[in-house]
Design a protein around this motif. Sequence first.
Motif, PDB file in Angstrom:
ATOM      1  N   ALA A 216      -1.845   6.709  -3.187  1.00  0.00           N
ATOM      2  CA  ALA A 216      -1.560   5.342  -3.826  1.00  0.00           C
ATOM      3  C   ALA A 216       0.043   4.901  -3.643  1.00  0.00           C
ATOM      4  N   VAL A 217       1.048   5.603  -3.449  1.00  0.00           N
ATOM      5  CA  VAL A 217       2.368   5.104  -3.085  1.00  0.00           C
ATOM      6  C   VAL A 217       2.317   4.851  -1.645  1.00  0.00           C
ATOM      7  N   ARG A 218       1.571   5.584  -0.551  1.00  0.00           N
ATOM      8  CA  ARG A 218       1.406   5.258   0.770  1.00  0.00           C
ATOM      9  C   ARG A 218       0.805   3.818   0.782  1.00  0.00           C
TER      10      ARG A 218
ATOM     11  N   HIS B  84       3.256   8.999   6.010  1.00  0.00           N
ATOM     12  CA  HIS B  84       3.659   8.200   4.782  1.00  0.00           C
ATOM     13  C   HIS B  84       4.273   7.046   4.963  1.00  0.00           C
ATOM     14  N   ALA B  85       3.539   5.801   5.002  1.00  0.00           N
ATOM     15  CA  ALA B  85       3.967   4.370   4.994  1.00  0.00           C
ATOM     16  C   ALA B  85       5.247   4.336   4.459  1.00  0.00           C
TER      17      ALA B  85
ATOM     18  N   GLU C 104       9.759  11.808   8.777  1.00  0.00           N
ATOM     19  CA  GLU C 104      11.005  11.540   9.242  1.00  0.00           C
ATOM     20  C   GLU C 104      11.104   9.991   9.394  1.00  0.00           C
ATOM     21  N   LEU C 105       9.915   9.313   9.543  1.00  0.00           N
ATOM     22  CA  LEU C 105      10.139   7.810   9.597  1.00  0.00           C
ATOM     23  C   LEU C 105      10.035   7.219   8.238  1.00  0.00           C
ATOM     24  N   TYR C 106       9.400   7.871   7.356  1.00  0.00           N
ATOM     25  CA  TYR C 106       9.491   7.516   6.072  1.00  0.00           C
ATOM     26  C   TYR C 106      10.868   7.636   5.403  1.00  0.00           C
TER      27      TYR C 106
ATOM     28  N   TYR D 193       2.908   1.143  -0.394  1.00  0.00           N
ATOM     29  CA  TYR D 193       4.158   0.695   0.758  1.00  0.00           C
ATOM     30  C   TYR D 193       3.815   0.059   1.966  1.00  0.00           C
ATOM     31  N   LEU D 194       2.570   0.443   2.328  1.00  0.00           N
ATOM     32  CA  LEU D 194       2.251   0.158   3.719  1.00  0.00           C
ATOM     33  C   LEU D 194       1.857  -1.610   3.449  1.00  0.00           C
ATOM     34  N   ALA D 195       0.857  -1.807   2.177  1.00  0.00           N
ATOM     35  CA  ALA D 195       0.737  -3.161   2.045  1.00  0.00           C
ATOM     36  C   ALA D 195       1.865  -3.973   2.006  1.00  0.00           C
ATOM     37  N   ALA D 196       3.021  -3.689   1.152  1.00  0.00           N
ATOM     38  CA  ALA D 196       4.072  -4.323   1.213  1.00  0.00           C
ATOM     39  C   ALA D 196       4.708  -4.661   2.635  1.00  0.00           C
ATOM     40  N   GLY D 197       4.890  -3.605   3.425  1.00  0.00           N
ATOM     41  CA  GLY D 197       5.297  -3.764   4.832  1.00  0.00           C
ATOM     42  C   GLY D 197       4.345  -4.824   5.560  1.00  0.00           C
ATOM     43  N   ALA D 198       3.105  -4.636   5.400  1.00  0.00           N
ATOM     44  CA  ALA D 198       2.234  -5.562   6.183  1.00  0.00           C
ATOM     45  C   ALA D 198       2.209  -6.869   5.493  1.00  0.00           C
TER      46      ALA D 198
END
Lengths: 646, 646
Positions: free
Chosen positions: B258-260, B197-198, B146-148, B263-268
């Motif tokens: 690898a996608v998660r 899923h980030a 849902e958050l994804y 995406y997390l690293a980009a947001g971080a």
Amino acid sequence: MTMQTTTTPQAPVAPVRGRLRPLGQSEVRITGGFWGDRQTVNGSATLEHIQSRLESEGWLGNFDRAAAGTLPAGRRGREFSDSEVYKFLEALSWEIGRTGDPALEARLRTVVARVAAAQEPDGYLNTMFGRPGQGERWSDLEWGHELYCLGHLFQAAVARSRTRPGADDGLLGIAVRAADLVCEVFGADGRDAICGHAEVEVGLAELSRATGDPRYLEQARVFVERHGRGTLRDIEWGRKYFQDDVPVRDAGSLRGHAVRANYLAAGAADVAVDTGDDDLLGALRRQWEHTVARRTYVTGGQGSHHQDEAFGEDWELPADRAYSETCAGVGSIMFAWRLLLAGGDPRQADLIERTLYNVVATSPAPDGRAFFYANTLHQRVPGVPADPDETSPRASSSLRAPWFEVSCCPPNVARTLASLDAYVATADDDGVQLHQYAPASVRTTLAGGRVVAFDVETDYPASGAVRVVSRADAATAAPWTLTLRVPAWATGARVRVLPANGAAAEERAAAPGTVEVRRAFGPGDVVELVLPIEPRLTAPDARIDAVRGCVVVERGPEVLALESVDVGEDADVSRLALASGAQPSERDGRVWIEVVTRGDDDAGWPYGGPDEEPREAASRTVPLVAYHEWAERGPSTMRVWIPTET
Amino acid sequence: MTMQTTTTPQAPVAPVRGRLRPLGQSEVRITGGFWGDRQTVNGSATLEHIQSRLESEGWLGNFDRAAAGTLPAGRRGREFSDSEVYKFLEALSWEIGRTGDPALEARLRTVVARVAAAQEPDGYLNTMFGRPGQGERWSDLEWGHELYCLGHLFQAAVARSRTRPGADDGLLGIAVRAADLVCEVFGADGRDAICGHAEVEVGLAELSRATGDPRYLEQARVFVERHGRGTLRDIEWGRKYFQDDVPVRDAGSLRGHAVRANYLAAGAADVAVDTGDDDLLGALRRQWEHTVARRTYVTGGQGSHHQDEAFGEDWELPADRAYSETCAGVGSIMFAWRLLLAGGDPRQADLIERTLYNVVATSPAPDGRAFFYANTLHQRVPGVPADPDETSPRASSSLRAPWFEVSCCPPNVARTLASLDAYVATADDDGVQLHQYAPASVRTTLAGGRVVAFDVETDYPASGAVRVVSRADAATAAPWTLTLRVPAWATGARVRVLPANGAAAEERAAAPGTVEVRRAFGPGDVVELVLPIEPRLTAPDARIDAVRGCVVVERGPEVLALESVDVGEDADVSRLALASGAQPSERDGRVWIEVVTRGDDDAGWPYGGPDEEPREAASRTVPLVAYHEWAERGPSTMRVWIPTET
């Protein structure tokens, strides 16, 4: 296909015809050594461990709940958990046959009674389906595993009936009632369907042999023939996962899920032999050849994919992502043994030996209470030790674990070890063939009433010397032929005949394949086979991309490995390579190899101009470990394939 | 971290500070060439194709059903299907920003209206959860997505607000209402949880930048910090799958899905930059370095496992089982771009270029209506063409397919291509940095009101010459610095300044990294960069076991491949090896290489003594294909890594 079996051996596989006749537990007894020790641990520790887990996980309790009519409430385990109980019963049966242990006999009877209480009046038996609140019977043939579970029930009942014929425990009756229902529902005029996990075929075929009821063989045949017609739904990995993509007799290779593929091939081989279907048998032989030549690890392991536990394409044999499921190794032995009985090709015994030493022996820990599920050939990161009280969710765990959410492998190892005596030797009209080398006692009767009796004395594979000593209780007048397997790697083997009467010894070369000694064996006559057990370097076919530029060290039937605990300070096997021209040598009971450390620290992007790799000239000599012994000294990294320096 | 952004660029990423300021669509326009052509196909064919599939699959219809109150009846698609609609809206927004196409504008408004109608009064928006008969809201954080989905909604709204500020379509309002609810439920005082899923992190951070509301950045920060605390359930592949194993600032590498992970690293990275958290940014830089050095394919692709779509261990980079999901490539570009903006390291632009040419460009077919989901580097068996009317269940399909059951990749490619202008160039106080080479028109204003305006003329990567031509509308008096990236592979590059006033040209060597030209550019002044585009051989680090003994041919930023349709009669790439000493050459617009055929027919067991491989001396010269063009001529086998003959 010349010989008719006359008596049923105390063995898992008893074809109605074939080139070789299996010798069962009453004719062959492993008396110690590498395999005898493992059988002892299996009987004393593993069986108890398995039962304890079947109880604590609730998989045995599911049968009690079924009998009490309380299911589905409280059912535990996956859809195939019943099968682990049946494999446990099969293992118990062989162990009772092997040792006659009364405690195990009592244990078996208790478990059988609990299973019996769960069977429906019409023969249906499964704790996952068929009750209000559960899926309907046979409603999920792709994933429900109902017929798969019954296949294991049938194999258990066959084991019991062959080791304790006429026993009043009722296991055979349970199997017969279930098999009758299967024939009724899925017969040639019944539902045109198969199970998503092959196993019922091999179970039905053997049950037919054990009971003499031809309907079960016919049902096995029908299931085999129905494969490859697309009756199962397509899935992400394709219908080849279930072997429902191509008819068995049209396929070129084993493919899809490696356990399913081998179980189906074993069942199809039973059908082909017992129905005299040479076309089908020929197809299976060709599939075996292809699979061994292009889809099998150097350990004998099969299955290159974690994702679908499946064979990869030809030459797709990654070391680090080898799945090589223990159960696939067991299945491969089942298939190869059937082809060996049918046609006598020693290469099948070679593969069985390789798989026994490097897959089946690798799985259990020395204490018999933890197991590898997958058998990687390259461990990159030290594993995390499994909690002995927990159930591992990770089939691909890098260390042995006591139990898994999907725990097919521990009881599969147990039933294989308990029945291993039956894979050592066979007979034909003129003699006995020794396929596996272990300290053993063999006694059987050949055509014409010739009693053959001999002991096998060996510490193989510690050494390569195998002595066959004719016993006093053997017939002495009539000649017979002793056939000894000479493994494909054993170039330079020699065989010696040492007559007890003091006559001159005869010695000759024994080329890989088989070597025969025909004589009127007298008491004390010795045939000695000397296999060149010295460690050797082995290289892969150029098309096995994953291990290009590497070699493996083998010693006799054992694949060796480089394990970080032996490497010293840096304890990193990823940067070691074989020193130029290095050859393995033996010292202090271990095999040693000279290696150099390669590679640099990180330099950012890891792809650059060729030949820029700096090299350290300094080499050192490190010991290797038998692959089946790796990870017994705590977390480590490990590699079977060692890069060469060039 | 010296520069404050003053105006918001028409770009996906707009940090509040950083070494480089991104130039958006209003400042950079790709005018043709390799990427311009792909943008045209994307805008004319792919967007229509995606919308057609979103309709026919019912994923758009799910919103209508939600609005009508009829869900869950008839809901179609997986739990994350809403996100594909949002990525489509993001792609539409960028395409409208790029072209101003009124037909697309109308299409966007219609879709937004359908989404708006499905939003609950309190801001909740998801077609899979929260209604009677569905799972409760936020009840399955591991897999519910849902958050994804909302993260993608936020990115779409940001794209829209930056390309059509103040538009009355309502998309930004939908996002704001949903984001407010997320902050209420999951704020620092709220539920201590993250999404499996980030993506919501990067969406919230950018929404904060777009709206100026600091709560969204704070919520992004909270989600980033909560990773690695084990709030998600453990699963078979471990919590690293979700990046919930180790806190972001403590990790040493990207890992897990690898996608998660990307995406997390980009947001971080967004959080680190906007909150001034240099510790976190440093950790992310180290993770990027490690990931690029040890866990990235030569194509820039990431993700070595099919099973869990995840990074493997260090050096685990199988060619034949490369997953290298297209979306992971997009995620890697997102992450690298943020690090580049923050710190200006040209290696990040190098990786972006590599990933664009060899992952993003590889996915879509020339007609823009079929896509690779996974991007293998070695195809062993010719694929089966996908039915253009069907949905492929197989992410790992060997040929491009029009749509997938999980169809994240097509709209991810679409939004990347539509926004690609914004990844070409950046500015700082003193000048403009050109990161990617494409025919383009650039115009921006530097500190002090200096107007920079130039055209880029090039047919890169067909040739290696890039001309930057200063335009008449540029300020001419004040000097500024043009910084050109020199890719790491471009040893021997040269830069020339050709003044329009007829003054003597200056020429100098340009070492890999960046080269700067500082001058008061007058109209018609030309800076020419000449990159050595000639094909070259590249070898892997000795620890990348899967491609040991192989080389790859590269040409400029493109990885080349050997495809069976070019090989001739036997059409089997598995037996080809580089001829000894062979070097690639160019002729007739293609790159050619001399190869020999190796290996024998099957000889049973494929492991034997070293150096027994027979070799054919006869060599032949075969053409290579750009990897991104493979599989465009029908089913084929292919390999990127070519064995060397030794």
